[in-house]
Design a protein around this motif. Sequence first.
Motif, PDB file in Angstrom:
ATOM      1  N   ARG A 159       0.826  -1.207   0.000  1.00 48.95           N
ATOM      2  CA  ARG A 159       0.000   0.000   0.000  1.00 48.95           C
ATOM      3  C   ARG A 159       0.861   1.258   0.000  1.00 48.95           C
ATOM      4  N   GLY A 160       2.065   1.161   0.543  1.00 52.68           N
ATOM      5  CA  GLY A 160       2.950   2.311   0.643  1.00 52.68           C
ATOM      6  C   GLY A 160       3.926   2.396  -0.509  1.00 52.68           C
ATOM      7  N   PHE A 161       5.150   1.914  -0.287  1.00 50.16           N
ATOM      8  CA  PHE A 161       6.221   2.086  -1.262  1.00 50.16           C
ATOM      9  C   PHE A 161       5.867   1.528  -2.628  1.00 50.16           C
ATOM     10  N   ALA A 162       5.342   0.299  -2.694  1.00 44.72           N
ATOM     11  CA  ALA A 162       5.117  -0.333  -3.999  1.00 44.72           C
ATOM     12  C   ALA A 162       4.084   0.434  -4.815  1.00 44.72           C
ATOM     13  N   ALA A 163       3.022   0.922  -4.169  1.00 45.42           N
ATOM     14  CA  ALA A 163       1.998   1.700  -4.884  1.00 45.42           C
ATOM     15  C   ALA A 163       2.594   2.987  -5.439  1.00 45.42           C
ATOM     16  N   ILE A 164       3.419   3.648  -4.651  1.00 45.94           N
ATOM     17  CA  ILE A 164       4.055   4.891  -5.108  1.00 45.94           C
ATOM     18  C   ILE A 164       5.026   4.599  -6.239  1.00 45.94           C
ATOM     19  N   GLN A 165       5.779   3.511  -6.126  1.00 41.70           N
ATOM     20  CA  GLN A 165       6.748   3.175  -7.164  1.00 41.70           C
ATOM     21  C   GLN A 165       6.077   2.938  -8.504  1.00 41.70           C
ATOM     22  N   GLN A 166       4.911   2.320  -8.480  1.00 38.12           N
ATOM     23  CA  GLN A 166       4.172   2.104  -9.727  1.00 38.12           C
ATOM     24  C   GLN A 166       3.732   3.434 -10.334  1.00 38.12           C
ATOM     25  N   ARG A 167       3.314   4.384  -9.498  1.00 41.29           N
ATOM     26  CA  ARG A 167       2.913   5.701 -10.010  1.00 41.29           C
ATOM     27  C   ARG A 167       4.086   6.448 -10.626  1.00 41.29           C
ATOM     28  N   LEU A 168       5.297   6.207 -10.111  1.00 39.37           N
ATOM     29  CA  LEU A 168       6.474   6.927 -10.599  1.00 39.37           C
ATOM     30  C   LEU A 168       6.969   6.415 -11.952  1.00 39.37           C
ATOM     31  N   THR A 169       6.439   5.291 -12.413  1.00 41.01           N
ATOM     32  CA  THR A 169       6.852   4.760 -13.713  1.00 41.01           C
ATOM     33  C   THR A 169       6.616   5.801 -14.802  1.00 41.01           C
ATOM     34  N   GLY A 170       7.646   6.143 -15.543  1.00 41.27           N
ATOM     35  CA  GLY A 170       7.524   7.131 -16.602  1.00 41.27           C
ATOM     36  C   GLY A 170       7.708   8.563 -16.168  1.00 41.27           C
ATOM     37  N   GLU A 171       8.054   8.799 -14.905  1.00 37.95           N
ATOM     38  CA  GLU A 171       8.272  10.182 -14.458  1.00 37.95           C
ATOM     39  C   GLU A 171       9.486  10.776 -15.164  1.00 37.95           C
ATOM     40  N   ALA A 172       9.542  12.103 -15.214  1.00 40.78           N
ATOM     41  CA  ALA A 172      10.647  12.785 -15.894  1.00 40.78           C
ATOM     42  C   ALA A 172      11.990  12.517 -15.235  1.00 40.78           C
TER      43      ALA A 172
END
Length: 359
Positions: free
Chosen positions: A322-335
């Motif tokens: 719910r924490g790190f892994a969810a955020i890491q997925q959102r960061l995919t493709g960030e600048a």
Amino acid sequence: MLPDAPIGRRALLAGAAATAASVGAAACSAPRREPVAEQPPAGQPPAGQPAAGPVGPVVHQPGIVSPPLPAVVLTAYDATAADRPALTRALRELARSVPAAVVTVALGASLFDGRYGLSRPRLLTTMPEFPGDVLDPSWCHGDVLVQAAATDARALRLPAIPGLRQRWRIDGFHPRDRGAGVRNLFGFREGAGNPEAADPALMNDLVWVQPGDGEPAWCTGGSYLAVRLIRLAMSSWEREPRDEQEQVFGRDRDTGAPLGQGDVDYAADPDGRRIALDAHVRRANPGTAESQRHRILRRGWSYRRGEDAGQIFTCYQRDVERGFAAIQQRLTGEALAKYLLPFGGGYYFVPAADRLSLG
């Protein structure tokens, strides 16, 4: 080391895939073993930071909610102890191994393979590869991880501990030449937007495992730790103009404030004209009700190893998916991704200080 030009990162990933990445995927994503029956821990608590727990007083380990100290050593170990009492002695010795430092001891998923009759924390797995990772097996995981932090790096001399064999070690620091406050090597402030660590109710909600979480009883009052070792493309980054760097992060480099806003208000900027849609701050926390549930308590240090420079990212949470892994997925493709190369780390569980004795 990353190549000078960001565009070379993709070639680096492709070239490394046949060696480090393919081996790393096998070694860093080991299948989860079934836990054995729970054996509740016993014993006297070592020194720690007392706090009100959900079922009576819980002594949390130090070095989690307190502000990060400027020097750190993270050392991962493979357990070689012959039996559970020997492992208990090794963990106790770790907790007091550096008298001048704040020491935090965490346990990796591989420790719960039946060797010591320990019940696995319900959500503890090996850290998978995320998009853009090139994981090196020699820098991944470990049965035990110890974080020792101090104001002076000279205090961080960890002795050899019987029953533990070093797997990897990395030294970190807070740069002093990048501006006021705690900053990374890219020059931006660390910890902006962190939840308030001094708020016990918020920490119970986001960081500390609660009795109703379906965990083994000994896990109550502990926390899940994610560690990421990230190589930075320093030469590429330093060639970028300041305004481009700020667009990548979505924050002012000097103050840490959101670009063009006193407070983050993405509803007033739906097209990303002030804070780009792929900016790090916007991807990490888009400000939705759902993303508020994913907040983590972040801590960070920089490292330098010859020409290799990067970031030691750590974070604590009640639920790593719910924490790190969810955020890491959102960061995919960030600048920011084209300047980063994650190569190591792992998932660990940090027991409460009074649960480090394994009985």
